[in-house]
Design an enzyme around this catalytic site. Sequence first.
Site, PDB file in Angstrom:
ATOM      1  N   LYS A 190       0.855  -1.198   0.000  1.00  0.00           N
ATOM      2  CA  LYS A 190       0.000   0.000   0.000  1.00  0.00           C
ATOM      3  C   LYS A 190       0.882   1.236   0.000  1.00  0.00           C
ATOM      4  O   LYS A 190       1.735   1.404   0.871  1.00  0.00           O
ATOM      5  CB  LYS A 190      -0.907   0.045   1.228  1.00  0.00           C
ATOM      6  CG  LYS A 190      -1.934   1.175   1.101  1.00  0.00           C
ATOM      7  CD  LYS A 190      -2.671   1.480   2.379  1.00  0.00           C
ATOM      8  CE  LYS A 190      -1.996   2.506   3.236  1.00  0.00           C
ATOM      9  NZ  LYS A 190      -1.831   3.824   2.609  1.00  0.00           N
TER      10      LYS A 190
ATOM     11  N   SER B  80       5.166   6.586  10.823  1.00  0.00           N
ATOM     12  CA  SER B  80       5.207   7.233  12.138  1.00  0.00           C
ATOM     13  C   SER B  80       4.999   6.223  13.263  1.00  0.00           C
ATOM     14  O   SER B  80       4.401   5.153  13.071  1.00  0.00           O
ATOM     15  CB  SER B  80       4.109   8.296  12.208  1.00  0.00           C
ATOM     16  OG  SER B  80       2.848   7.670  12.110  1.00  0.00           O
TER      17      SER B  80
ATOM     18  N   GLU C 256       9.734   0.307  11.084  1.00  0.00           N
ATOM     19  CA  GLU C 256      10.786   1.324  10.932  1.00  0.00           C
ATOM     20  C   GLU C 256      10.111   2.669  11.178  1.00  0.00           C
ATOM     21  O   GLU C 256       9.333   3.146  10.351  1.00  0.00           O
ATOM     22  CB  GLU C 256      11.368   1.290   9.512  1.00  0.00           C
ATOM     23  CG  GLU C 256      12.119   0.019   9.180  1.00  0.00           C
ATOM     24  CD  GLU C 256      13.485  -0.055   9.836  1.00  0.00           C
ATOM     25  OE1 GLU C 256      13.945   0.935  10.424  1.00  0.00           O
ATOM     26  OE2 GLU C 256      14.101  -1.131   9.761  1.00  0.00           O
TER      27      GLU C 256
ATOM     28  N   CYS D 119      13.616  10.498   8.435  1.00  0.00           N
ATOM     29  CA  CYS D 119      13.534   9.933   9.786  1.00  0.00           C
ATOM     30  C   CYS D 119      14.848  10.070  10.552  1.00  0.00           C
ATOM     31  O   CYS D 119      14.860  10.229  11.753  1.00  0.00           O
ATOM     32  CB  CYS D 119      13.128   8.476   9.699  1.00  0.00           C
ATOM     33  SG  CYS D 119      14.179   7.533   8.576  1.00  0.00           S
TER      34      CYS D 119
ATOM     35  N   GLU E 296       9.379  14.576  16.888  1.00  0.00           N
ATOM     36  CA  GLU E 296       9.889  14.698  15.524  1.00  0.00           C
ATOM     37  C   GLU E 296       9.218  15.891  14.834  1.00  0.00           C
ATOM     38  O   GLU E 296       7.998  15.952  14.769  1.00  0.00           O
ATOM     39  CB  GLU E 296       9.495  13.411  14.796  1.00  0.00           C
ATOM     40  CG  GLU E 296      10.486  12.944  13.823  1.00  0.00           C
ATOM     41  CD  GLU E 296      10.012  11.671  13.128  1.00  0.00           C
ATOM     42  OE1 GLU E 296       8.863  11.236  13.300  1.00  0.00           O
ATOM     43  OE2 GLU E 296      10.835  11.132  12.387  1.00  0.00           O
TER      44      GLU E 296
END
Length: 495
Positions: free
Chosen positions: A181, A235, A257, A291, A389
């Site tokens: 996806k 996320s 991840e 990231c 973040e």
Amino acid sequence: MGSSVPTDFRPRMLINGELVEASDKKTFPLYNPATREKVADVPAVPEATEADTNAAVAAAKAAFPAWSALDPAKRGTYLKKLADLLRQHHDELAHLEASSMGRPVDMYFETFAAAGNYDHYAESWPHIQGQASVNTPGHVTMTLRQPYGVVAAIIPWNVPILFFSNKTAPALIAGNTVVLKSSEKAPLTSARVAELIVEAGFPPGVFNVISGHGLPSGSVLSSHMDVRALSFTGSGRTGRLIQEQAAKSNLKKVILELGGKTPALVFSDANMDKAVEQTTHSIQWNSGQVCMANSRIYVQKSAASAFIEAFKARFAKVKAGNPLEKGIDHGPQADEVQYNSVMAFIEEGKKSGTLALGGKGNLESMNGYFVEPTVFLDTPEDARIMKQEVFGPVVLINTFETEAEAIQKANDTEYGLYAAVYTKDISRAMRVAQALESGYVGVNCTSPATARDLPFGGYKLSGQGREGWLHSLDNFLETKSIIIQLDSDDAAAKL
Ligand code: NAD
């Protein structure tokens, strides 16, 4: 190389070998973040329904027996063909990524990295091996490595084709079938690669690509009883949801991840020019939407003022503008949500720390989601901007006096994806590298410096599991133990 997107390109999904629209014809629009206009040369994108997602999983399940039984070298030939096609279509894919999420075409490299992934895994099948032993008296034992079945991959928008390839290539060569996806923010390159998958001749159902939001399609994949492993990059919030849904359904294997808050520690004996150049690039590349970008920099006090002046001068030099134009190295944030989130952090940062560069969004003047390279000094360690973040071109520079203080500050975060240390003292570098709570450490280099054969992944909230050329195959292979009892000589003689 194909230089422009075919005029008849319309994003579709690849389900069971067919390029299709959503079964209810539902679509979602895409806006170019550099202009805020609808992406002109591409019609709307299909929103996969629950039924479409189930159909993709069913197709993958049906294709699994034949695909897993195929000679792996033959599986590799499809991957190699796809690698060639990706290289041929580099310019076109760069154009699509620029239009959907604002990546400057001049900075686009993912097609080559993705092609490298397919090429590498195409040749990697001899490593799919078990072990054998006679350590158990009277027995021979062995292990077999076998595919899971249907593997799902859910990818983010920031470097889409890289994640597309580094999840699907190992899953496929190991004999799994796949449903990927794409991200709703950057679905165009995945939709174009779906066409290339057809051109590469993969058997129907082996490699399915769907588009849509987390709800419904992402969620359906996470809770699907026929998906046996799921590899996710994105996320932490979504990672937790996926883990929850996996636990509540079939306890599928989940590889996560997730985000990061990379610290770079710069000691006063470091090569300062290099430290400035690399730490600036790390937080600026992809407009900070990475990231592992070093969003926190800690400089030893005696070197701080020189470092900060040089850093600001370098960071201010970016060339912002239309990502489709040559010479641009600073694109917009990916969309309005990202822009607003980064700007909210910047406004908060102005209250907690000292603004030393930038601090403005240029939505009005540039009519796109552009954020100026921004530097804050002296931000309290417990401020929200220090802990969460930001995912934008925003860096927090603080100081430290001692090695112990630098380590304590670097580790005072729930994240642990990447960390960097700059010093000429090798013993210190190794002491610090050992002490950092991080899945990756750069010594005299920082992200995005990585090696393809090293494992990549996070400590703490930054994820679970590792990816990489020597590691990703393991993510998609079960281990079966076989114990074989041998008849004794006497028993054999009686036969
Ligand atoms: P996101 O979590 O919002 O979305 C990622 C994907 O998850 C998208 O495809 C989205 O549609 C899907 N999704 C959303 N809700 C879902 C649900 N309930 N169930 C299943 N799928 C769902 O992340 P993003 O904004 O696309 O990406 C940015 C994040 O990704 C940042 O936190 C960044 O640090 C992280 N990231 C991590 C790495 C890494 O390797 N560790 C690399 C790149 C990005």
